[in-house]
Design an enzyme around this catalytic site. Structure first.
Site, PDB file in Angstrom:
ATOM      1  N   GLU A  37      11.169  11.571   3.824  1.00  0.00           N
ATOM      2  CA  GLU A  37      10.547  11.643   2.622  1.00  0.00           C
ATOM      3  C   GLU A  37       9.951  12.857   2.168  1.00  0.00           C
ATOM      4  OE1 GLU A  37      10.271   6.661   1.583  1.00  0.00           O
ATOM      5  OE2 GLU A  37       8.360   7.803   2.511  1.00  0.00           O
TER       6      GLU A  37
ATOM      7  N   HIS B 268       3.649   7.894 -10.044  1.00  0.00           N
ATOM      8  CA  HIS B 268       4.922   7.989 -10.090  1.00  0.00           C
ATOM      9  C   HIS B 268       5.611   8.493 -10.977  1.00  0.00           C
ATOM     10  CE1 HIS B 268       9.143   6.965  -8.839  1.00  0.00           C
ATOM     11  NE2 HIS B 268       8.952   6.800  -7.607  1.00  0.00           N
TER      12      HIS B 268
ATOM     13  N   ARG C 106       7.055  15.662  -7.400  1.00  0.00           N
ATOM     14  CA  ARG C 106       6.766  14.294  -7.932  1.00  0.00           C
ATOM     15  C   ARG C 106       5.532  14.800  -9.096  1.00  0.00           C
ATOM     16  NH1 ARG C 106       4.712   8.897  -4.899  1.00  0.00           N
ATOM     17  NH2 ARG C 106       7.176   8.580  -4.212  1.00  0.00           N
TER      18      ARG C 106
ATOM     19  N   HIS D 116       0.461   4.578  -9.531  1.00  0.00           N
ATOM     20  CA  HIS D 116       0.804   4.239  -8.245  1.00  0.00           C
ATOM     21  C   HIS D 116       0.122   3.968  -7.033  1.00  0.00           C
ATOM     22  CE1 HIS D 116       4.525   3.684  -5.933  1.00  0.00           C
ATOM     23  NE2 HIS D 116       4.594   4.486  -5.347  1.00  0.00           N
TER      24      HIS D 116
ATOM     25  N   ARG E 155      -1.658  11.662  -1.560  1.00  0.00           N
ATOM     26  CA  ARG E 155      -1.175  10.828  -0.587  1.00  0.00           C
ATOM     27  C   ARG E 155       0.449  11.300  -0.035  1.00  0.00           C
ATOM     28  NH1 ARG E 155       2.136   5.511  -0.348  1.00  0.00           N
ATOM     29  NH2 ARG E 155       2.796   6.233  -2.402  1.00  0.00           N
TER      30      ARG E 155
HETATM   31  C1  LIG Z   1       6.157  -0.179  -5.756  1.00  0.00           C
HETATM   32  C2  LIG Z   1       5.580   0.369  -4.576  1.00  0.00           C
HETATM   33  C3  LIG Z   1       5.902   1.007  -3.508  1.00  0.00           C
HETATM   34  C4  LIG Z   1       5.233   1.381  -2.503  1.00  0.00           C
HETATM   35  N1  LIG Z   1       6.025   2.014  -1.275  1.00  0.00           N
HETATM   36  C5  LIG Z   1       5.038   2.420  -0.214  1.00  0.00           C
HETATM   37  C6  LIG Z   1       6.086   2.935   0.993  1.00  0.00           C
HETATM   38  O1  LIG Z   1       7.251   2.773   1.064  1.00  0.00           O
HETATM   39  N2  LIG Z   1       5.078   3.276   1.875  1.00  0.00           N
HETATM   40  C7  LIG Z   1       4.035   3.230   1.958  1.00  0.00           C
HETATM   41  O2  LIG Z   1       3.221   3.455   3.100  1.00  0.00           O
HETATM   42  N3  LIG Z   1       3.369   2.668   0.992  1.00  0.00           N
HETATM   43  C8  LIG Z   1       3.841   2.338  -0.006  1.00  0.00           C
HETATM   44  N4  LIG Z   1       3.335   1.627  -1.230  1.00  0.00           N
HETATM   45  C9  LIG Z   1       1.825   1.581  -1.258  1.00  0.00           C
HETATM   46  C10 LIG Z   1       1.321   0.421  -0.130  1.00  0.00           C
HETATM   47  O3  LIG Z   1       2.365  -0.537  -0.328  1.00  0.00           O
HETATM   48  C11 LIG Z   1       0.041   0.066  -0.605  1.00  0.00           C
HETATM   49  O4  LIG Z   1      -0.930   1.038  -0.349  1.00  0.00           O
HETATM   50  C12 LIG Z   1      -0.326  -0.998   0.819  1.00  0.00           C
HETATM   51  O5  LIG Z   1       0.515  -1.965   0.974  1.00  0.00           O
HETATM   52  C13 LIG Z   1      -1.784  -1.566   0.361  1.00  0.00           C
HETATM   53  O6  LIG Z   1      -2.149  -2.652   1.355  1.00  0.00           O
HETATM   54  P1  LIG Z   1      -3.347  -3.447   1.564  1.00  0.00           P
HETATM   55  O7  LIG Z   1      -3.279  -4.427   2.465  1.00  0.00           O
HETATM   56  O8  LIG Z   1      -4.467  -2.241   1.310  1.00  0.00           O
HETATM   57  O9  LIG Z   1      -3.493  -4.184  -0.114  1.00  0.00           O
HETATM   58  P2  LIG Z   1      -2.338  -5.338  -0.815  1.00  0.00           P
HETATM   59  O10 LIG Z   1      -1.246  -5.314  -0.150  1.00  0.00           O
HETATM   60  O11 LIG Z   1      -2.137  -4.643  -2.282  1.00  0.00           O
HETATM   61  O12 LIG Z   1      -3.091  -6.439  -0.640  1.00  0.00           O
HETATM   62  C14 LIG Z   1      -4.358  -6.754  -1.391  1.00  0.00           C
HETATM   63  C15 LIG Z   1      -4.701  -8.206  -1.376  1.00  0.00           C
HETATM   64  O13 LIG Z   1      -6.159  -8.455  -1.784  1.00  0.00           O
HETATM   65  C16 LIG Z   1      -6.029  -9.597  -2.733  1.00  0.00           C
HETATM   66  N5  LIG Z   1      -6.961  -9.479  -3.629  1.00  0.00           N
HETATM   67  C17 LIG Z   1      -7.419  -8.432  -4.247  1.00  0.00           C
HETATM   68  N6  LIG Z   1      -8.288  -8.639  -5.007  1.00  0.00           N
HETATM   69  C18 LIG Z   1      -8.972  -9.849  -4.708  1.00  0.00           C
HETATM   70  C19 LIG Z   1     -10.092 -10.751  -5.114  1.00  0.00           C
HETATM   71  N7  LIG Z   1     -10.962 -10.352  -5.906  1.00  0.00           N
HETATM   72  N8  LIG Z   1     -10.382 -12.069  -4.387  1.00  0.00           N
HETATM   73  C20 LIG Z   1      -9.212 -12.231  -3.298  1.00  0.00           C
HETATM   74  N9  LIG Z   1      -8.319 -11.566  -3.072  1.00  0.00           N
HETATM   75  C21 LIG Z   1      -8.077 -10.374  -3.456  1.00  0.00           C
HETATM   76  C22 LIG Z   1      -4.607  -9.693  -3.167  1.00  0.00           C
HETATM   77  O14 LIG Z   1      -4.467 -11.166  -3.435  1.00  0.00           O
HETATM   78  C23 LIG Z   1      -3.739  -9.322  -1.737  1.00  0.00           C
HETATM   79  O15 LIG Z   1      -3.629 -10.261  -0.911  1.00  0.00           O
HETATM   80  C24 LIG Z   1       3.879   1.139  -2.274  1.00  0.00           C
HETATM   81  C25 LIG Z   1       3.232   0.505  -3.141  1.00  0.00           C
HETATM   82  C26 LIG Z   1       3.764  -0.026  -4.456  1.00  0.00           C
HETATM   83  C27 LIG Z   1       3.032  -0.677  -5.725  1.00  0.00           C
END
Ligand SMILES: Cc1cc2nc3c(=O)[nH]c(=O)nc-3n(C[C@H](O)[C@H](O)[C@H](O)COP(=O)(O)OP(=O)(O)OC[C@H]3O[C@@H](n4cnc5c(N)ncnc54)[C@H](O)[C@@H]3O)c2cc1C
Length: 540
Positions: free
Chosen positions: A116, A238, A284, A345, A380
């Protein structure tokens, strides 16, 4: 009825970061995992590309480290980058042991690695084009099956609970007030260690690729309790998200441009050549900036991505998912131009933590997109974020395991007091402020910034915060109100950070300071109730 819950560890967030941390500890401790909506509602489920890790014999740790440092435009913390990259293969093996099914090469049976933007080797593990869904499903199934993990869906973090240590007088985190959306009561969750894994804050902008819940709740809650936040001005956009009132958060892959798609103005003119010699294939950030510039110049709501000059067969073969998705909104991409806007994003900044995920507040950890680890610097690199979730979930879990026996049982906390508030009869205030906030953040604090625009945004955020505070003090809380309150605070942190950075670097671009300063510095904001006065935080 308000409930009191007691666990060893409270994990707020069930994405890649929260779920993997919970699973790391669950064999030995009782863990509560909260999600504000359904358990798979975070960004993790939406990740398309994959997870970066050095697994190919031709690749090297040094190469992954160098690529990340280059992408971060001089602002990455090298020790954090090294730590993340070097622990990559181990966390991938752990994920596979949990049942994760990465795509394999049909002939060798080895993992199929893709490449990528920014990566100089093939090092992206993926599960077809839906890696996040596979990560989320694997971890969720394991969590739900584990007898020591209790998953609470529709439970919304309101605020963290702190108490003073009797001996040292330092504050420590001992739980959280949580709105149970099933009965609208605020419950008390107590635990010896509390982990924020609440994802990013991209919903502070009008257009975002993120799911609804990305409202920076963890960042706001940590700040309110005296934790520092860093580099909030670096929001990754994005370039192309589908623009349609009913299509929320649908990304149009960069491969559309890679395979010859043109970007056009409403009058049909191609414009990218004016911004970069590679035209539509420019990096990008430059494409996002060019689209933003033209939209603002013309005062239009969207521009267009056009691939109609390719044969229908070619489009059907290469972009079947996008074709299907666009057809849902009446757009046939073999015949019609696709309306596009850039979209927020990824949140590069967040709650400042060390390599163990520790925040400034004792017994409070932050992991995943909520945290600022120093890995991403000013930009990032693709597929490094899921890796960061997995690595820091592991290191924070290790630290919790080391110290938890020395942490005293949390003292009983006061119950949430709602005796002086009433039900609101004017919810329009919330929806109006929500729209206004996201629109002025988009217009004034978006992809291209100026001092004047930031000052306008600062002025508006002050008024909004005052109004929201009054509302919060007088009416019963709801999810929308809590999200608005958090978004307004996070917006203020972004504006303040952007005003402090008097240069253009990575994702932060300002017309007033177009050059990059020779010295690279983080923007660290310190709250007035800074929690770490008596706590040494080992930070690079
Ligand atoms: C469309 C898209 C494509 C992407 N593609 C990639 C990729 O290919 N590779 C990569 O490395 N990254 C990618 N990313 C980024 C990556 O997906 C995220 O940075 C990562 O998944 C974040 O994980 P996390 O566990 O920190 O949070 P999240 O997966 O966002 O989870 C957050 C959690 O917190 C909970 N939460 C939030 N606020 C509260 C609250 N007040 N009370 C209780 N619970 C709460 C939510 O319910 C959820 O369970 C992408 C992101 C998007 C949006």
């Amino acid at each position: 009825m308000t409930k009191r819950h007691h666990h060893d560890i409270l994990v707020i967030g069930s994405g890649a970061a929260g779920a993997s941390l919970a699973l790391r500890l669950a064999d030995d401790y009782r863990v509560a995992v909260l999600s504000k909506s359904s358990v798979q509602s975070g960004s993790t489920w939406h990740a398309q590309g994959g997870v970066a890790a050095v697994l190919d014999t031709e690749d090297s740790m040094e190469s992954h480290i160098q690529d990340t440092l280059v992408a971060g435009a001089g602002l990455c913390h090298e020790d954090s980058v090294r730590f993340t990259v070097e622990n990559g293969p181990d966390v991938i093996n752990w994920l596979v042991a949990q049942g994760m099914d990465f795509t394999r090469d049909g002939q060798t049976g080895e993992f199929h690695l893709t490449r990528e933007g920014g990566h100089s080797h093939r090092r992206i593990l993926h599960t077809a084009d839906a890696t996040g869904k596979a990560v989320s499903t694997t971890l969720t199934e394991r969590m739900l099956a584990h007898p020591n993990i209790e998953v609470f869906e529709d439970h919304f973090l309101v605020d963290l609970i702190t108490q003073s240590d009797r001996n040292s007088k330092t504050l420590r985190c001992s739980g959280a007030y949580v709105l149970d959306k099933n009965n609208d009561e605020v419950d008390v969750f107590l635990a010896k260690a509390v982990v924020l894994a609440t994802g990013g804050a991209s919903k502070v902008y009008l257009y975002s690729s993120n799911p609804e819940g990305a409202s920076g709740d963890g960042i706001a809650a940590a700040w309110r309790k005296g934790c520092r936040v860093a580099n909030m001005e670096f929001n990754q956009f994005h370039p192309t998200c589908l623009f349609h009132p009913a299509a929320r958060s649908f990304l149009l892959t960069e491969a559309l441009r890679g395979e010859g798609g043109y970007l056009r103005l409403p009058n049909g003119e191609r414009f990218m050549k004016r911004f970069h010699e590679l035209a539509e294939l420019a990096p990008r950030d430059i494409v996002a900036r060019a689209i933003d510039h033209e939209m603002k110049r013309l005062g239009v709501d969207c521009l267009y991505l056009d691939i109609t000059h390719k044969s229908a067969n070619f489009i059907n073969e290469h972009f079947p998912t996008i074709k299907q998705e666009c057809l849902k909104y009446g757009i046939d991409i073999t015949k019609d131009r696709i309306p596009v806007v850039p979209a927020a994003h990824y949140t590069c900044g967040g709650v400042l933590v060390d390599l163990k995920g520790r925040t400034d507040l004792k017994n409070l950890y932050a992991v995943g997109e909520t945290a600022f680890t120093g890995l991403h610097g000013a930009n990032r690199m693709a597929s490094n974020s899921l890796l960061e979730c997995l690595v820091f979930a592991w290191s924070a879990a290790e630290h919790i395991r080391q110290v938890i026996d020395t942490v005293p049982e949390p003292a009983q906390a006061l119950l949430w007091d709602e005796s002086r508030v009433t039900h609101s009869d004017e919810d329009v205030v919330i929806s109006h402020n929500w729209d206004e906030l996201r629109r002025f953040m988009w217009d004034y604090v978006g992809i291209v910034r100026t001092r004047k625009r930031l000052e306008r945004a600062e002025h508006r955020i002050k008024m909004l915060k005052k109004e929201i505070h009054e509302y919060y003090s007088n009416y019963k809380i709801s999810r929308d109100l809590l999200e608005l309150r958090n978004l307004a605070l996070v917006a203020e942190l972004i504006i303040r950070s952007a005003m402090q950075r008097q240069e253009s670097r990575g994702l932060h671009y300002t017309l007033d300071y177009p050059d990059t300063s020779p010295v690279a510095r983080d923007t660290i904001l310190v709250p007035i109730n800074f929690a770490a006065q008596n706590l040494i935080v080992h930070h690079p």
